[in-house]
Design a protein around this motif. Structure first.
Motif, PDB file in Angstrom:
ATOM      1  N   GLU A   5       2.954  -1.810 -19.705  1.00 22.83           N
ATOM      2  CA  GLU A   5       2.852  -0.360 -19.558  1.00 22.83           C
ATOM      3  C   GLU A   5       3.898   0.165 -18.575  1.00 22.83           C
ATOM      4  OE1 GLU A   5       1.730   2.183 -20.893  1.00 22.83           O
ATOM      5  OE2 GLU A   5       2.130   3.567 -19.255  1.00 22.83           O
ATOM      6  N   MET A   6       4.071  -0.543 -17.473  1.00 17.79           N
ATOM      7  CA  MET A   6       4.982  -0.055 -16.437  1.00 17.79           C
ATOM      8  C   MET A   6       6.436  -0.401 -16.749  1.00 17.79           C
ATOM      9  SD  MET A   6       2.741   1.257 -14.571  1.00 17.79           S
ATOM     10  CE  MET A   6       3.945   1.801 -13.425  1.00 17.79           C
ATOM     11  N   ILE A  66      -4.991  -1.118 -12.506  1.00 17.55           N
ATOM     12  CA  ILE A  66      -6.327  -0.511 -12.455  1.00 17.55           C
ATOM     13  C   ILE A  66      -7.378  -1.560 -12.801  1.00 17.55           C
ATOM     14  CG2 ILE A  66      -5.704   1.881 -13.003  1.00 17.55           C
ATOM     15  CD1 ILE A  66      -6.810   1.151 -15.859  1.00 17.55           C
ATOM     16  N   LYS A  67      -8.542  -1.400 -12.176  1.00 15.33           N
ATOM     17  CA  LYS A  67      -9.652  -2.300 -12.478  1.00 15.33           C
ATOM     18  C   LYS A  67     -10.171  -1.982 -13.884  1.00 15.33           C
ATOM     19  CE  LYS A  67     -13.982  -3.777 -10.371  1.00 15.33           C
ATOM     20  NZ  LYS A  67     -14.939  -3.518  -9.279  1.00 15.33           N
ATOM     21  N   GLY A  68     -10.375  -3.021 -14.665  1.00 12.68           N
ATOM     22  CA  GLY A  68     -10.887  -2.793 -16.022  1.00 12.68           C
ATOM     23  C   GLY A  68      -9.783  -2.568 -17.039  1.00 12.68           C
ATOM     24  N   CYS A  69      -8.521  -2.749 -16.635  1.00  5.73           N
ATOM     25  CA  CYS A  69      -7.409  -2.574 -17.574  1.00  5.73           C
ATOM     26  C   CYS A  69      -7.581  -3.571 -18.723  1.00  5.73           C
ATOM     27  CB  CYS A  69      -6.091  -2.824 -16.857  1.00  5.73           C
ATOM     28  SG  CYS A  69      -4.699  -2.971 -17.994  1.00  5.73           S
ATOM     29  N   PRO A  70      -7.466  -3.120 -19.984  1.00  5.27           N
ATOM     30  CA  PRO A  70      -7.658  -4.037 -21.110  1.00  5.27           C
ATOM     31  C   PRO A  70      -6.630  -5.170 -21.157  1.00  5.27           C
ATOM     32  CG  PRO A  70      -7.775  -1.751 -21.827  1.00  5.27           C
ATOM     33  CD  PRO A  70      -7.283  -1.733 -20.419  1.00  5.27           C
ATOM     34  N   ALA A  71      -5.510  -5.017 -20.433  1.00  3.72           N
ATOM     35  CA  ALA A  71      -4.478  -6.069 -20.451  1.00  3.72           C
ATOM     36  C   ALA A  71      -4.732  -7.130 -19.382  1.00  3.72           C
ATOM     37  CB  ALA A  71      -3.099  -5.452 -20.253  1.00  3.72           C
ATOM     38  N   THR A  72      -5.815  -6.994 -18.617  1.00  6.73           N
ATOM     39  CA  THR A  72      -6.053  -7.868 -17.470  1.00  6.73           C
ATOM     40  C   THR A  72      -6.018  -9.350 -17.828  1.00  6.73           C
ATOM     41  OG1 THR A  72      -7.392  -6.173 -16.422  1.00  6.73           O
ATOM     42  CG2 THR A  72      -7.691  -8.414 -15.622  1.00  6.73           C
ATOM     43  N   LEU A  94      -8.213 -13.326  -9.564  1.00  6.97           N
ATOM     44  CA  LEU A  94      -8.024 -11.881  -9.719  1.00  6.97           C
ATOM     45  C   LEU A  94      -8.838 -11.165  -8.652  1.00  6.97           C
ATOM     46  CD1 LEU A  94      -6.605 -10.063 -11.837  1.00  6.97           C
ATOM     47  CD2 LEU A  94      -8.805  -9.931 -13.001  1.00  6.97           C
ATOM     48  N   THR A  95      -8.231 -10.199  -7.983  1.00  7.58           N
ATOM     49  CA  THR A  95      -8.978  -9.477  -6.953  1.00  7.58           C
ATOM     50  C   THR A  95      -8.649  -7.989  -6.995  1.00  7.58           C
ATOM     51  OG1 THR A  95      -9.496  -9.349  -4.600  1.00  7.58           O
ATOM     52  CG2 THR A  95      -7.218  -9.828  -5.158  1.00  7.58           C
ATOM     53  N   TYR A  96      -9.577  -7.200  -6.540  1.00  9.79           N
ATOM     54  CA  TYR A  96      -9.327  -5.760  -6.395  1.00  9.79           C
ATOM     55  C   TYR A  96      -9.560  -5.325  -4.950  1.00  9.79           C
ATOM     56  CZ  TYR A  96      -8.671  -5.753 -11.310  1.00  9.79           C
ATOM     57  OH  TYR A  96      -8.158  -6.015 -12.554  1.00  9.79           O
ATOM     58  N   TRP A 146      -5.000  -2.002  -5.851  1.00 13.89           N
ATOM     59  CA  TRP A 146      -3.562  -1.742  -5.935  1.00 13.89           C
ATOM     60  C   TRP A 146      -3.295  -0.240  -5.807  1.00 13.89           C
ATOM     61  CZ3 TRP A 146      -0.440   1.135  -9.228  1.00 13.89           C
ATOM     62  CH2 TRP A 146       0.934   0.859  -9.155  1.00 13.89           C
ATOM     63  N   PRO A 168       0.227   2.650  -5.772  1.00 18.14           N
ATOM     64  CA  PRO A 168       1.665   2.732  -6.084  1.00 18.14           C
ATOM     65  C   PRO A 168       2.543   2.403  -4.886  1.00 18.14           C
ATOM     66  CG  PRO A 168       0.517   4.617  -7.028  1.00 18.14           C
ATOM     67  CD  PRO A 168      -0.478   3.886  -6.176  1.00 18.14           C
ATOM     68  N   PHE A 195     -13.972  -8.596 -14.153  1.00 14.98           N
ATOM     69  CA  PHE A 195     -13.362  -7.296 -13.941  1.00 14.98           C
ATOM     70  C   PHE A 195     -12.855  -6.685 -15.243  1.00 14.98           C
ATOM     71  CE2 PHE A 195     -12.376  -9.775 -10.062  1.00 14.98           C
ATOM     72  CZ  PHE A 195     -13.151  -9.067  -9.182  1.00 14.98           C
ATOM     73  N   ALA A 227     -11.976  -5.402 -19.122  1.00 12.35           N
ATOM     74  CA  ALA A 227     -12.596  -4.619 -20.175  1.00 12.35           C
ATOM     75  C   ALA A 227     -12.147  -5.223 -21.492  1.00 12.35           C
ATOM     76  CB  ALA A 227     -12.138  -3.173 -20.073  1.00 12.35           C
ATOM     77  N   GLY A 280     -15.040  -0.121 -15.017  1.00 12.22           N
ATOM     78  CA  GLY A 280     -14.642  -1.472 -14.618  1.00 12.22           C
ATOM     79  C   GLY A 280     -15.597  -2.562 -15.079  1.00 12.22           C
ATOM     80  N   ARG A 313      -8.524  10.278 -14.798  1.00 11.64           N
ATOM     81  CA  ARG A 313      -8.206   8.848 -14.685  1.00 11.64           C
ATOM     82  C   ARG A 313      -6.926   8.475 -15.439  1.00 11.64           C
ATOM     83  NH1 ARG A 313     -10.770   3.973 -12.982  1.00 11.64           N
ATOM     84  NH2 ARG A 313      -8.928   2.851 -12.383  1.00 11.64           N
ATOM     85  N   ARG A 362       5.773   7.903 -10.603  1.00 17.06           N
ATOM     86  CA  ARG A 362       6.642   7.593 -11.731  1.00 17.06           C
ATOM     87  C   ARG A 362       7.539   8.811 -11.989  1.00 17.06           C
ATOM     88  NH1 ARG A 362       3.875   4.594 -16.886  1.00 17.06           N
ATOM     89  NH2 ARG A 362       5.720   3.412 -17.444  1.00 17.06           N
ATOM     90  N   LEU A 384      -1.497  -4.499 -27.188  1.00 16.29           N
ATOM     91  CA  LEU A 384      -2.497  -5.503 -26.781  1.00 16.29           C
ATOM     92  C   LEU A 384      -2.838  -6.431 -27.947  1.00 16.29           C
ATOM     93  CD1 LEU A 384      -4.971  -3.306 -24.705  1.00 16.29           C
ATOM     94  CD2 LEU A 384      -3.473  -5.087 -23.818  1.00 16.29           C
ATOM     95  N   VAL A 418       5.334  -1.339 -23.971  1.00 13.51           N
ATOM     96  CA  VAL A 418       4.541  -0.418 -24.796  1.00 13.51           C
ATOM     97  C   VAL A 418       5.440   0.710 -25.300  1.00 13.51           C
ATOM     98  CG1 VAL A 418       2.627   1.238 -24.782  1.00 13.51           C
ATOM     99  CG2 VAL A 418       2.374  -0.961 -23.623  1.00 13.51           C
ATOM    100  N   GLN A 450     -11.766 -10.755 -24.382  1.00 13.40           N
ATOM    101  CA  GLN A 450     -11.302 -11.150 -23.066  1.00 13.40           C
ATOM    102  C   GLN A 450     -12.476 -11.663 -22.233  1.00 13.40           C
ATOM    103  OE1 GLN A 450      -8.834  -8.294 -21.309  1.00 13.40           O
ATOM    104  NE2 GLN A 450      -7.716  -7.916 -23.167  1.00 13.40           N
TER     105      GLN A 450
END
Lengths: 102, 454
Positions: A24-25, A54-60, A84-86, A90, A92, B2, B4, B73, B209, B284, B351, B366, B453
């Motif tokens: 993404e970034m 972000i916490k819960g990012c689907p790419a984690t 993995l930790t939050y 994180w 910017p 953690f 999703a 989360g 968000r 950004r 993904l 992406v 996941q």
């Protein structure tokens, strides 16, 4: 392992992790500040502590697995463990200058 | 844990939603419904429900299936209900729309399709409410964006309860005084809870968000955002409370509606200030097209709010309700929906196709799945047609409205084609397109062997 050898291995791992680009970034996960810590122990045991933007990012899970694979293949690493930790989350501000210009 | 999960059926929800949008646009081009027919005509109700339920609600449901876990989360509870809910919703909404068409005398369908469609639609939404409410309940204490979603879900429940009542009354299956009173007097509440609560308030919460996430803006909960939530929730709560007041014949309903409207307007004002702060505070530098296209939607919400205030002060709400609802539905909600789809579709596609290859071989970003310059033109055309169509409604010029709807149909279909190109990986450099022997993703069905996941 001597301290200098250990530091060299950490640098090699950090360089290798620069190959992983956050989709993404569009910048690598080291410059983004997603790698919190790389700890080398005797016997080539490496523990990497990382986060995601972000916490819960689907790419984690993909990012975590990519880090695990990448570290595993660095010469001198016998075993890689990725945590993995939050804490702290994180922000910017953790990005290096190279990534800020995105 | 953690992570999703990648929502299996989100793309299917989006595909169904986009088909309903295209159908709705064709209806407008052909002059089916307002402004060619009156605002209360069955034709208009068919059009309104095609857009509000078929397009916007399916879009919102699909997006929430993917993003509620991101907001809280933790993984979605009962994800297996997503598919039956989708099937029920598509069948139910189609039945409902055809029921309205039958009331208009435009087809040989039975009016009983109306209560049938409403019942099936309610069942579909009921399953989704169970999924989202369970997920949110287990994630307490909720972060602020998730609290917006919770209020949006409450509004959805109230909206479909009222809508179900109307369907039975209009089909002649219910003649109780309470149901008739609600149908005669509660229609504006139904619209306010649906468009203002379920669709707008939820969009506002999710936007806090998503925008901070995509633009790397400061992510902390602000006092101003909490006030937006409190005012919005209070406004929607007041609107919902008017329903039992109608049933009991209690006085003071107009005053309460005015208080709710005022709270809603103040909430939107503070929300817009928050949005400006998010855009200005971004880390950004480059704003991607989804966030740029979102600016048009925020502008539409601002104009709609000012327009509403002007109508309320001049006592001309009834005269201006058509253009007002159009501006909210197309400028704000559809504009925001299309803008965010432009990010969500490539993100999910990435993904699906490249997530498992990350770190093993070069993968595209992406952004490599889209061509912004091409899509930017179609977003500009879309917003231009929203401006022209809104003006046409204000001027009561049905022909101009139909011509601008034709332009909008073209813009929407072009964007739809962009989404297809993204799913087909057509924009990805050929050397990265299908690396590792991975197959091209299904257009809108999930992969048969899904990757969950941990």
């Amino acid at each position: 392992m001597q301290p200098t050898e250990s530091e060299e291995l950490v640098e090699r791992i950090r360089d290798a992790l620069r190959m992983i680009v956050d989709p993404e970034m569009g910048s690598n996960i080291v410059d983004l500040g997603l790698i919190y810590d790389i700890a080398v122990q005797d016997g080539g045991l490496v523990r990497v502590t990382m986060t995601t933007t972000i916490k819960g990012c689907p790419a984690t899970a993909f990012l975590k697995e990519a880090v695990q694979n990448c570290v595993w293949y660095v010469p001198g690493v016998e075993y890689a463990e990725v945590r993995l930790t939050y804490e702290p989350p994180w922000t910017p501000e953790m990005m290096l200058e190279a990534a800020v210009g995105l | 844990m953690f992570g999703a999960t990648l929502s299996r059926w989100t793309m299917s929800y989006f595909a169904a939603a986009l088909i309903f949008l295209a159908i709705g646009e064709v209806m407008m081009v052909l002059g089916f419904g307002y402004p060619v027919s009156s605002i209360e005509a069955p034709e208009t109700l068919a059009l309104v429900h095609t857009i509000a339920l078929g397009w916007l609600s399916l879009l919102m449901a699909g997006a929430l299936l993917q993003f509620v876990p991101v907001l809280v989360g933790r993984p979605l509870s009962l994800p297996g209900l997503a598919l039956p809910a989708l099937v029920l919703l598509v069948v139910g909404i189609t039945g409902l729309v055809l029921g309205f068409v039958s009331l208009a005398g435009a087809g040989s369908f039975s009016p009983l399709l109306l209560p049938f469609g409403a019942t099936v639609t309610i069942a579909g939404f009921g399953l989704l409410v169970i999924v989202f409410a369970t997920t949110l309940w287990q994630a307490r204490p909720l972060p602020l964006p998730a609290r917006f979603v919770a209020v949006g879900l409450g509004s959805l429940v109230a909206t479909i309860a009222l809508g179900g009542t109307y369907a039975f009354v209009l089909a002649g299956l219910s003649d109780t005084q309470a149901a008739i009173d609600l149908t005669l007097e509660g229609l504006s509440l139904h619209a306010a809870l649906g468009l203002g609560g379920w669709l707008s308030f939820t969009t506002m919460g999710v936007s806090y968000r998503l925008l901070t996430m995509f633009m790397l803006s400061p992510d902390r909960e602000r006092q101003s955002s909490r006030i937006v939530w409190a005012l919005g929730a209070a406004a929607l709560g007041i609107v919902a409370c008017i329903v039992p007041m109608i049933l009991s014949g209690s006085a003071g309903r107009v005053v309460l509606l005015l208080i709710a409207a005022l709270a809603g307007v103040i909430a939107i004002g503070i929300y817009m200030a928050d949005i400006v702060r998010i855009y200005r505070g971004r880390k950004r530098k480059l704003i991607e097209l989804n966030s740029r296209a979102g600016i048009g939607a925020f502008a539409a919400l601002t104009v709609a709010t000012i327009f509403f205030l002007a109508l309320a002060v001049s006592g001309q709400i009834e005269r201006g309700v058509g253009p007002l609802v159009y501006l909210v539905t197309f400028g704000w909600l559809t504009g925001m929906g299309l803008a965010q789809l432009y990010k969500i579709v490539p993100f999910i596609t990435w993904l699906e196709c490249y997530g498992p290859l990350l770190g093993r071989m070069p993968t595209p970003r992406v952004q490599d799945l889209v061509v912004e310059t091409r899509a930017a033109f179609w977003f500009r055309l879309f917003y231009l047609t929203v401006i022209v169509a809104s003006a046409a409604l204000c001027l009561d010029n049905a022909s101009l409205f139909r011509v601008s709807s034709l332009g909008q149909l073209i813009a929407v279909n072009a964007l739809l084609w962009e989404f297809v190109a993204t799913r087909r990986l057509s924009n990805v450099p050929s050397n990265l397109r299908l690396s590792g022997g991975f197959a091209r993703p299904h257009l809108f069905f999930p992969p048969f062997q899904s990757r969950r996941q941990p």
